[in-house]
Enzyme design. Structure first.
Site, mmCIF file in Angstrom:
data_model
loop_
_atom_site.group_PDB
_atom_site.id
_atom_site.type_symbol
_atom_site.label_atom_id
_atom_site.label_comp_id
_atom_site.label_asym_id
_atom_site.label_seq_id
_atom_site.Cartn_x
_atom_site.Cartn_y
_atom_site.Cartn_z
ATOM 1 C CE LYS A 86 -4.073 0.923 2.554
ATOM 2 N NZ LYS A 86 -4.397 1.150 3.961
HETATM 3 C C1 E4P Z 1 -7.627 1.826 4.325
HETATM 4 O O1 E4P Z 1 -7.041 1.413 3.368
HETATM 5 C C2 E4P Z 1 -7.445 3.193 4.849
HETATM 6 O O2 E4P Z 1 -6.150 3.339 5.344
HETATM 7 C C3 E4P Z 1 -8.462 3.423 5.923
HETATM 8 O O3 E4P Z 1 -9.720 2.954 5.486
HETATM 9 C C4 E4P Z 1 -8.560 4.876 6.373
HETATM 10 O O4 E4P Z 1 -9.622 4.959 7.262
HETATM 11 P P1 E4P Z 1 -9.853 6.205 8.241
HETATM 12 O O5 E4P Z 1 -10.233 7.374 7.399
HETATM 13 O O6 E4P Z 1 -10.955 5.755 9.141
HETATM 14 O O7 E4P Z 1 -8.569 6.406 8.981
#
Ligand code: E4P
Length: 226
Positions: A86
């Site tokens: 990622k």
């Molecule tokens: C997932 O890939 C993201 O990092 C995550 O959903 C971010 O979520 P948040 O906005 O609740 O931190």
């Protein structure tokens, strides 16, 4: 649509994977830090729970394409086939996505807030892009609309990159993202379980049990009667 769990919590991942059709997990530095565990130990446990079929998305922290590529290669050796590296969509992140995808290592472009960021990431070779629905809604944007525009764009240009809609805080956002055809959603455990809950389902089950017990007796199930 693929269902992923947006958490690094071993206990919750184990419990939910045992019940539901979960396709993998996404983590980020905030979620990993929350667990306060040795990194290697945490991901060794997750790898074991997820087995050979479920995806695991792990975020890099490098501040240059070279460092991100190094992280991606080490993660790939450690976690293997089901890893998606990622990478936030900074300029060096995009460069790293190109290099890793040329090396055959799968990537997920993250922290996506606009269709153009998604398009550039897709052109760089990302396997997934992760638009953040709730963070857009929080600034009076329209997170689901961005998801929808990204999907349209990928279809117009015939790109094979998939969308994993992320950052959900309520069921309506998840429902609407599924309505616009997102390929995947990543959902925190507490929200995931709510997707199945409905008071009418609970009362229907209670009524079936009551009617059944009056004739066939308490605790009897179909296999006891044949
Ligand atoms: C997932 O890939 C993201 O990092 C995550 O959903 C971010 O979520 P948040 O906005 O609740 O931190």
């Amino acid at each position: 649509m693929l269902y992923l769990l947006d958490t690094a919590n071993v206990k919750e991942i184990k419990r939910l994977c045992n019940i539901y059709p979960i396709d993998g997990v996404t983590t980020n530095p905030t979620l990993v830090s929350k667990e306060k565990m040795d990194f290697r130990q945490l991901f060794t446990q997750l790898k074991e729970i997820l087995g050979p079929d479920k995806m695991i998305h792990v975020q890099t922290l490098g501040k240059s394409a070279e460092d991100i590529v190094k992280e991606g290669e080490i993660l790939n050796k450690f976690l293997g086939e089901n890893l998606y590296v990622k990478i936030p969509v900074s300029p060096y992140g995009i460069k790293a996505i190109q290099i890793l995808s040329q090396k055959g290592i799968k990537t997920t472009a993250t922290a996506v807030f606009t269709p153009q960021q998604a398009l550039i990431a897709a052109r760089a070779g990302a396997d997934f892009v992760a638009p953040y629905v709730n963070r857009l809604d929080n600034i009076i944007g329209d997170g689901v609309e961005v998801v929808s525009e990204i999907i349209k764009e990928f279809n117009i240009y015939n790109l094979k990159t998939k969308v994993v809609a992320a950052s959900f805080k309520n069921l309506e956002q998840i429902h609407k993202a599924s309505q616009v055809g997102t390929h995947a959603v990543t959902v925190p455990p507490e929200l995931f379980e709510k997707l199945l809950e409905h008071p009418l389902t609970d009362s229907a089950i209670r009524k079936f049990e009551k009617d059944w017990e009056e004739v066939y007796g308490k605790g009897k199930i179909v296999s006891d009667l044949i």
